[in-house]
Design a protein around this motif. Structure first.
Motif, PDB file in Angstrom:
ATOM      1  N   VAL A 230      -4.557  19.431  -4.356  1.00  0.00           N
ATOM      2  CA  VAL A 230      -5.122  18.643  -5.464  1.00  0.00           C
ATOM      3  C   VAL A 230      -5.043  17.151  -5.199  1.00  0.00           C
ATOM      4  N   GLU A 231      -4.510  16.775  -4.044  1.00  0.00           N
ATOM      5  CA  GLU A 231      -4.391  15.352  -3.717  1.00  0.00           C
ATOM      6  C   GLU A 231      -5.523  14.869  -2.814  1.00  0.00           C
ATOM      7  N   THR A 232      -6.347  15.787  -2.324  1.00  0.00           N
ATOM      8  CA  THR A 232      -7.507  15.408  -1.513  1.00  0.00           C
ATOM      9  C   THR A 232      -8.756  16.062  -2.114  1.00  0.00           C
ATOM     10  N   SER A 233      -9.912  15.600  -1.672  1.00  0.00           N
ATOM     11  CA  SER A 233     -11.172  16.131  -2.228  1.00  0.00           C
ATOM     12  C   SER A 233     -11.931  16.974  -1.199  1.00  0.00           C
ATOM     13  N   ASP A 234     -11.239  17.458  -0.165  1.00  0.00           N
ATOM     14  CA  ASP A 234     -11.931  18.227   0.880  1.00  0.00           C
ATOM     15  C   ASP A 234     -12.418  19.582   0.382  1.00  0.00           C
ATOM     16  N   PHE A 235     -11.716  20.166  -0.601  1.00  0.00           N
ATOM     17  CA  PHE A 235     -12.084  21.498  -1.081  1.00  0.00           C
ATOM     18  C   PHE A 235     -12.041  21.549  -2.608  1.00  0.00           C
ATOM     19  N   PRO A 236     -12.947  22.325  -3.230  1.00  0.00           N
ATOM     20  CA  PRO A 236     -12.999  22.404  -4.703  1.00  0.00           C
ATOM     21  C   PRO A 236     -11.992  23.424  -5.257  1.00  0.00           C
ATOM     22  N   TYR A 237     -10.696  23.127  -5.092  1.00  0.00           N
ATOM     23  CA  TYR A 237      -9.679  24.103  -5.506  1.00  0.00           C
ATOM     24  C   TYR A 237      -9.681  24.370  -7.006  1.00  0.00           C
TER      25      TYR A 237
END
Length: 361
Positions: A230-237
């Motif tokens: 949840v600290e990066t935007s690489d994947f739509p978790y």
């Protein structure tokens, strides 16, 4: 006059078959000092990535860093190269990558819980958890074609797609596994040898988690809300149902429960991915060669996995740097040992779930 003695643990020990050596300074049964030694399995992977393999091959090399989180390593490297190429994957590729990373997390956490049961004297439970873990291993083999070293991630996508049969298998195996995890949660919450015995043992405080840079389940067991997902935007978790799992006591019991509850969340996310897989190509063409420097963070089963990749526009890279979660967790582990009873050292060590294959590489 108090007398201290030096007691070695490792580099191979019955409680943890990992090549790390600790030297405890003990006063009677209490540990008052710790020294750690890593590097027994140094393989020169980073240098090989810049001297022996072209950048298109390196993703398959770093997948050999670790048998437990091979997908996470190859994904981290691939994301870094894709940043240098100016490429961003479509949603279908992102979902398929998330699926395999979460399956990695489930079977890795189960291995740690099995070791915890073994250290508590539950040899039969150890074997039962390892047998149940096969449900995930079978899924990974069916999806990727390999049982351990998964050559699933490629620059520009993934090498295999989900079929309707695989989607059905995902639901079947994960539903079976979910029932078994519910039983495990009951055991770890109510059985004296797995719950009360570990409450208050091997405590890492929230303050020390900050001070010693604890990551992953170690940090979340102290109440420290950190998770690269949840600290990066690489994947739509968030779109697939990610929930951060936190405990507050920081002891072995808390670390066990963070992993148990994360397995439950990962199972739900994998089912969501299988049911809501976006359309699109699974492997897209990328252009150019990596030039410049990129840094990527991915949440591995043990915490933040850090990759630095530097290229000069050629086929060979200038630098590949890998910092693993266990490397970051060793200072916190040593702090927890101090003041603990020597008899608790194997259980504390297993609860930190160190991976020396990743760390020494």
């Amino acid at each position: 006059m108090k007398k201290t003695i030096q007691i070695p643990l490792g580099s191979q020990h019955i409680s943890l078959l990992e090549p790390i050596r600790f030297k405890f300074e003990c006063e009677n049964e209490k540990i008052i000092g710790v020294d750690a030694d890593v590097g027994f399995v140094h393989r020169g992977v980073e240098l090989a990535c810049t001297r022996s393999f072209e950048f298109k091959q390196v993703g398959y090399v770093v997948a050999r860093v670790c048998g437990l989180c091979a997908i996470t390593h190859s994904l981290s490297y691939t994301l870094a190269v894709e940043k240098l190429l100016g490429y961003e994957a479509n949603d279908r590729i992102k979902y398929l990558r998330m699926l395999m990373v979460e399956l990695d997390r489930i079977h890795s956490h189960m291995l740690c819980l099995a070791h915890t049961a073994e250290n508590a004297g539950f040899e039969a439970l150890f074997m039962q958890i390892m047998a149940d873990r096969e449900l995930v291993m079978d899924l990974q083999e069916a999806i990727s074609g390999n049982r351990v070293q998964f050559d699933f991630i490629a620059i520009g996508g993934v090498n295999r797609d989900l079929t309707p049969e695989l989607t059905s298998l995902i639901h079947k195996n994960l539903t079976l596994l979910s029932e078994k995890i519910d039983t495990l949660i009951g055991l770890f919450d109510n059985n004296w040898s797995l719950s009360l015995k570990y409450k208050g043992v091997g405590v890492l405080s929230l303050e020390d988690a900050y001070t010693y840079n604890a990551l992953g389940p170690l940090a979340r067991a102290t109440g420290l809300a950190t998770d690269v997902r949840v600290e990066t935007s690489d994947f739509p978790y968030e779109a697939i149902g990610y929930k951060m799992v936190l405990e507050s006591t920081g002891d072995i019991y808390a670390r066990n429960f963070v992993r148990l509850r994360e397995i439950v969340n990962s199972i739900a996310m994998c089912k969501n991915i299988a049911d809501n897989l976006p359309s699109g190509e699974i492997l897209e063409k990328t252009k150019g060669k990596p030039k410049g420097e990129a840094v990527v963070r991915v949440e591995a089963p043990r915490g933040e996995l850090f990759y630095l990749v530097r290229g000069n526009g050629g086929n060979m890279l200038e630098r590949v740097r890998i910092k693993t979660p266990t490397f970051s967790g060793i200072p916190a582990m040593m702090e927890v040992f101090k003041g603990s009873e020597y008899a608790d050292a194997p259980a504390i060590l297993a609860s930190f779930d160190p991976c020396m294959s990743c760390t020494a590489k």
